[in-house]
Write a protein that holds these residues in place. Structure first.
Motif, PDB file in Angstrom:
ATOM      1  N   ASP A 159     -13.487  -3.241   2.535  1.00  0.00           N
ATOM      2  CA  ASP A 159     -14.534  -4.108   2.005  1.00  0.00           C
ATOM      3  C   ASP A 159     -14.094  -4.753   0.695  1.00  0.00           C
ATOM      4  OD1 ASP A 159     -17.408  -5.061   1.794  1.00  0.00           O
ATOM      5  OD2 ASP A 159     -17.252  -3.858  -0.025  1.00  0.00           O
ATOM      6  N   ALA A 160     -13.498  -3.977  -0.194  1.00  0.00           N
ATOM      7  CA  ALA A 160     -13.068  -4.508  -1.484  1.00  0.00           C
ATOM      8  C   ALA A 160     -11.958  -5.541  -1.317  1.00  0.00           C
ATOM      9  CB  ALA A 160     -12.611  -3.378  -2.393  1.00  0.00           C
ATOM     10  N   ILE A 161     -10.989  -5.243  -0.459  1.00  0.00           N
ATOM     11  CA  ILE A 161      -9.907  -6.201  -0.212  1.00  0.00           C
ATOM     12  C   ILE A 161     -10.472  -7.482   0.396  1.00  0.00           C
ATOM     13  CG2 ILE A 161      -7.843  -6.649   1.171  1.00  0.00           C
ATOM     14  CD1 ILE A 161      -7.191  -3.650   0.894  1.00  0.00           C
ATOM     15  N   GLY A 162     -11.389  -7.327   1.349  1.00  0.00           N
ATOM     16  CA  GLY A 162     -11.985  -8.497   1.984  1.00  0.00           C
ATOM     17  C   GLY A 162     -12.783  -9.345   1.011  1.00  0.00           C
ATOM     18  N   ARG A 163     -13.518  -8.696   0.105  1.00  0.00           N
ATOM     19  CA  ARG A 163     -14.269  -9.454  -0.890  1.00  0.00           C
ATOM     20  C   ARG A 163     -13.334 -10.222  -1.807  1.00  0.00           C
ATOM     21  NH1 ARG A 163     -17.134  -6.119  -4.464  1.00  0.00           N
ATOM     22  NH2 ARG A 163     -16.428  -4.199  -3.466  1.00  0.00           N
ATOM     23  N   SER A 203     -13.561 -12.337 -11.103  1.00  0.00           N
ATOM     24  CA  SER A 203     -13.306 -11.716 -12.401  1.00  0.00           C
ATOM     25  C   SER A 203     -14.449 -10.793 -12.801  1.00  0.00           C
ATOM     26  CB  SER A 203     -13.113 -12.802 -13.459  1.00  0.00           C
ATOM     27  OG  SER A 203     -13.019 -12.236 -14.750  1.00  0.00           O
ATOM     28  N   ARG A 204     -15.687 -11.230 -12.578  1.00  0.00           N
ATOM     29  CA  ARG A 204     -16.849 -10.412 -12.935  1.00  0.00           C
ATOM     30  C   ARG A 204     -16.852  -9.101 -12.159  1.00  0.00           C
ATOM     31  NH1 ARG A 204     -21.398  -8.722 -11.265  1.00  0.00           N
ATOM     32  NH2 ARG A 204     -21.182  -9.715  -9.224  1.00  0.00           N
ATOM     33  N   GLN A 205     -16.584  -9.169 -10.861  1.00  0.00           N
ATOM     34  CA  GLN A 205     -16.576  -7.959 -10.042  1.00  0.00           C
ATOM     35  C   GLN A 205     -15.430  -7.026 -10.431  1.00  0.00           C
ATOM     36  OE1 GLN A 205     -17.134  -8.213  -5.823  1.00  0.00           O
ATOM     37  NE2 GLN A 205     -18.521  -9.970  -5.943  1.00  0.00           N
ATOM     38  N   MET A 206     -14.265  -7.598 -10.725  1.00  0.00           N
ATOM     39  CA  MET A 206     -13.131  -6.766 -11.147  1.00  0.00           C
ATOM     40  C   MET A 206     -13.437  -6.054 -12.453  1.00  0.00           C
ATOM     41  SD  MET A 206      -9.804  -9.115 -10.210  1.00  0.00           S
ATOM     42  CE  MET A 206      -8.715  -8.023 -11.148  1.00  0.00           C
ATOM     43  N   GLY A 217      -8.955   7.321  -3.856  1.00  0.00           N
ATOM     44  CA  GLY A 217      -8.591   7.234  -5.258  1.00  0.00           C
ATOM     45  C   GLY A 217      -8.122   5.868  -5.721  1.00  0.00           C
ATOM     46  N   THR A 218      -7.889   4.937  -4.806  1.00  0.00           N
ATOM     47  CA  THR A 218      -7.446   3.608  -5.206  1.00  0.00           C
ATOM     48  C   THR A 218      -8.564   2.905  -5.968  1.00  0.00           C
ATOM     49  OG1 THR A 218      -6.104   3.448  -3.205  1.00  0.00           O
ATOM     50  CG2 THR A 218      -6.484   1.420  -4.437  1.00  0.00           C
ATOM     51  N   PRO A 219      -8.305   2.427  -7.189  1.00  0.00           N
ATOM     52  CA  PRO A 219      -9.353   1.743  -7.952  1.00  0.00           C
ATOM     53  C   PRO A 219      -9.857   0.503  -7.212  1.00  0.00           C
ATOM     54  CG  PRO A 219      -7.561   2.386  -9.406  1.00  0.00           C
ATOM     55  CD  PRO A 219      -7.080   2.629  -7.998  1.00  0.00           C
ATOM     56  N   ILE A 220     -11.167   0.323  -7.194  1.00  0.00           N
ATOM     57  CA  ILE A 220     -11.757  -0.840  -6.529  1.00  0.00           C
ATOM     58  C   ILE A 220     -11.270  -2.136  -7.172  1.00  0.00           C
ATOM     59  CG2 ILE A 220     -13.916  -2.049  -6.027  1.00  0.00           C
ATOM     60  CD1 ILE A 220     -13.498   0.431  -4.313  1.00  0.00           C
ATOM     61  N   ALA A 221     -11.090  -2.149  -8.480  1.00  0.00           N
ATOM     62  CA  ALA A 221     -10.579  -3.349  -9.150  1.00  0.00           C
ATOM     63  C   ALA A 221      -9.202  -3.727  -8.616  1.00  0.00           C
ATOM     64  CB  ALA A 221     -10.521  -3.127 -10.655  1.00  0.00           C
ATOM     65  N   ASP A 222      -8.359  -2.724  -8.352  1.00  0.00           N
ATOM     66  CA  ASP A 222      -7.036  -2.990  -7.776  1.00  0.00           C
ATOM     67  C   ASP A 222      -7.157  -3.607  -6.392  1.00  0.00           C
ATOM     68  OD1 ASP A 222      -6.135  -1.744 -10.033  1.00  0.00           O
ATOM     69  OD2 ASP A 222      -4.867  -0.279  -9.001  1.00  0.00           O
ATOM     70  N   LEU A 223      -8.093  -3.095  -5.607  1.00  0.00           N
ATOM     71  CA  LEU A 223      -8.267  -3.598  -4.250  1.00  0.00           C
ATOM     72  C   LEU A 223      -8.789  -5.031  -4.256  1.00  0.00           C
ATOM     73  CD1 LEU A 223      -9.835  -0.344  -2.782  1.00  0.00           C
ATOM     74  CD2 LEU A 223      -7.574  -1.256  -2.219  1.00  0.00           C
ATOM     75  N   LEU A 224      -9.716  -5.341  -5.153  1.00  0.00           N
ATOM     76  CA  LEU A 224     -10.200  -6.710  -5.282  1.00  0.00           C
ATOM     77  C   LEU A 224      -9.055  -7.646  -5.670  1.00  0.00           C
ATOM     78  CD1 LEU A 224     -13.512  -5.964  -7.218  1.00  0.00           C
ATOM     79  CD2 LEU A 224     -13.385  -7.057  -4.966  1.00  0.00           C
ATOM     80  N   ALA A 225      -8.239  -7.206  -6.618  1.00  0.00           N
ATOM     81  CA  ALA A 225      -7.115  -8.031  -7.073  1.00  0.00           C
ATOM     82  C   ALA A 225      -6.100  -8.227  -5.956  1.00  0.00           C
ATOM     83  CB  ALA A 225      -6.443  -7.389  -8.287  1.00  0.00           C
ATOM     84  N   PHE A 226      -5.867  -7.179  -5.169  1.00  0.00           N
ATOM     85  CA  PHE A 226      -4.923  -7.324  -4.057  1.00  0.00           C
ATOM     86  C   PHE A 226      -5.452  -8.316  -3.029  1.00  0.00           C
ATOM     87  CE2 PHE A 226      -3.530  -6.226   0.231  1.00  0.00           C
ATOM     88  CZ  PHE A 226      -2.163  -6.443   0.080  1.00  0.00           C
ATOM     89  N   VAL A 234      -5.272  -3.083 -16.308  1.00  0.00           N
ATOM     90  CA  VAL A 234      -4.259  -3.754 -17.119  1.00  0.00           C
ATOM     91  C   VAL A 234      -3.160  -2.765 -17.494  1.00  0.00           C
ATOM     92  CG1 VAL A 234      -3.809  -4.921 -19.301  1.00  0.00           C
ATOM     93  CG2 VAL A 234      -5.853  -5.505 -17.983  1.00  0.00           C
ATOM     94  N   ALA A 235      -3.546  -1.556 -17.889  1.00  0.00           N
ATOM     95  CA  ALA A 235      -2.552  -0.538 -18.228  1.00  0.00           C
ATOM     96  C   ALA A 235      -1.694  -0.189 -17.015  1.00  0.00           C
ATOM     97  CB  ALA A 235      -3.238   0.709 -18.766  1.00  0.00           C
ATOM     98  N   ALA A 236      -2.309  -0.117 -15.830  1.00  0.00           N
ATOM     99  CA  ALA A 236      -1.559   0.176 -14.609  1.00  0.00           C
ATOM    100  C   ALA A 236      -0.575  -0.942 -14.289  1.00  0.00           C
ATOM    101  CB  ALA A 236      -2.521   0.386 -13.446  1.00  0.00           C
TER     102      ALA A 236
END
Length: 419
Positions: free
Chosen positions: A56-60, A74-77, A90-99, A200-202
């Motif tokens: 779902d996160a990747i699709g969004r 950007s807002r969702q991330m 454990g994968t951060p949702i922000a990472d999945l959105l960015a991917f 960002v740190a990751a």
């Protein structure tokens, strides 16, 4: 949602291959023709539900990028990053959105680089140029700049491929370096705008792979990331891998940093901070495995379970001990002793803590929990994990099943009953 799986134990020999039943596919059970043997009964987690959060996160992310809704992306991330939201694995949702947002660009380049004809026809810089344009159109948006930086890191790896340094073509080498350099130029802006951001740190830690300099303080970069998101075990595991000699560290530094991490995160993980840092490293490197403080590693394993008693964690640790740790090269006698001790821990984990089976986790365990593995069919991938899990569990309960006892996993614990 769970389906309840029943499998009848087939005639067994001492080999693991023949110790379990004719295995089912993901849609149902297969019963053997030996009615005098016991049944193995275990609830199966819904494969689609297991994978839903990540998909779902990747699709969004992909949809928002395709619709040029970058401000919303950007807002969702930022919201996911601030809340430390993560998928069940454990994968951060922000990472999945960015991917998801960069996946069209990255996958197109990967396809072109894998196909000579496509390479001649595809504009390898067109996609990233469009992302750069979006970044310039939002000059004060650090999350969009981060997506562009992460895209450059992915493209650098696409050009790097799996070739050795000696066989990497000059064009590939130069393009790889150029993408890493561009990512390095963009990240300082992201850090300045979002100093407390785990994503960002990751990204800064991911960039280390393109900066093979002896002066790098890799452990410092990871310590900072872990301090920002100490509940996420993936950061600790990545640090351990990058502290191997083949990357940036040494066996001595790996051990020291694993111990330091256990001390820093003791309130959250107990001794588990040591275990997480060593978790992947000892599966990649025989010498690291041989040098492991196995007693402390196992103490950490059970501390992880104490702090995270959910079935996702139980299945992950069980699959790791039953399958992943067995994938070594068998070239180091000390490492084999360590592997055997860790493998033995699977017995207690499964008997005392498992109540349901998560096939996707067991499938990933066979690949060493390698995140880069491409899954073309979640159902087939899960079916393979189910087969591996049932084989391992069947071996564990071989004596009970062959004596005619039913082995049933329930929400309140394991039950053994005469068939």
């Amino acid at each position: 949602m769970f389906r309840f799986f029943r499998a009848r134990q087939a005639q067994s020999s001492h080999s693991s291959k023949s110790s379990t039943q004719s295995l089912p596919n993901v849609n149902g059970g297969v019963h053997s023709t030996l009615p005098d043997r016991g049944q193995l009964n275990i609830p199966l987690a819904d494969v689609k539900a297991e994978d839903l959060a990540a998909r779902d996160a990747i699709g969004r992310g992909r949809t928002l990028a395709r619709q040029d809704r970058w401000a919303e992306l950007s807002r969702q991330m930022r919201a996911a990053d601030k809340n430390r939201a993560a998928a069940p694995d454990g994968t951060p949702i922000a990472d999945l959105l960015a991917f998801g947002a960069r996946s069209d660009v990255v996958l197109a380049v990967e396809h072109a680089l894998s196909d000579g004809n496509a390479l001649c026809e595809y504009d390898l810089l067109g996609g990233i140029s469009e992302l750069e344009d979006e970044m310039r159109a939002h000059p004060d948006n650090a999350m969009i700049a981060l997506v562009v930086a992460l895209t450059h890191i992915d493209l650098a790896w696409a050009w790097r491929g799996t070739a050795t340094d000696a066989t990497l073509p000059p064009l590939h080498r130069s393009r790889c370096a150029a993408h890493f350099d561009r990512a390095a130029a963009l990240l300082p802006k992201c850090r300045a705008a979002l100093p407390d951001s785990p994503i960002v740190a990751a990204a800064g830690c991911a960039l280390l792979a393109g900066q093979r300099k002896a002066s790098l303080r890799v452990a410092d970069e990871y310590e900072r990331l872990i301090s920002l998101d100490p509940n996420n075990q993936r950061h600790m595991r990545a640090m351990g891998t990058h502290l191997l000699p083949q990357w940036f560290g040494s066996y001595a530094e790996l051990e020291v940093q694993a111990l330091r991490n256990a001390a820093r995160t003791h309130d959250i993980w107990g001794a588990g901070g040591y275990t997480w840092v060593q978790f992947d490293a000892i599966t990649f490197d025989e010498e690291a495995c041989a040098r492991l403080d196995v007693e402390y590693f196992l103490e950490g394993l059970y501390d992880i379970l104490h702090h995270r008693p959910d079935q996702q964690t139980v299945n992950m640790l069980s699959a790791y001990c039953a399958i992943t740790i067995q994938n070594g090269l068998r070239q180091n006698e000390k490492a084999e002793i360590v592997r055997a001790q860790i493998h033995e821990a699977a017995h207690g984990l499964i008997r005392d803590h498992m109540t349901e089976l998560h096939p996707m986790i067991w499938a990933h365990a066979a690949n060493g929990f390698n995140n880069s593995v491409r899954i073309h069919s979640a159902e087939r991938f899960a079916a393979r994990g189910q087969r591996d899990a049932l084989r391992a569990i069947g071996d564990l309960f071989r004596e009970e099943l062959l004596s005619g006892m039913d082995v049933t996993f329930t929400p309140t614990g394991l039950q053994l009953s005469q068939h």
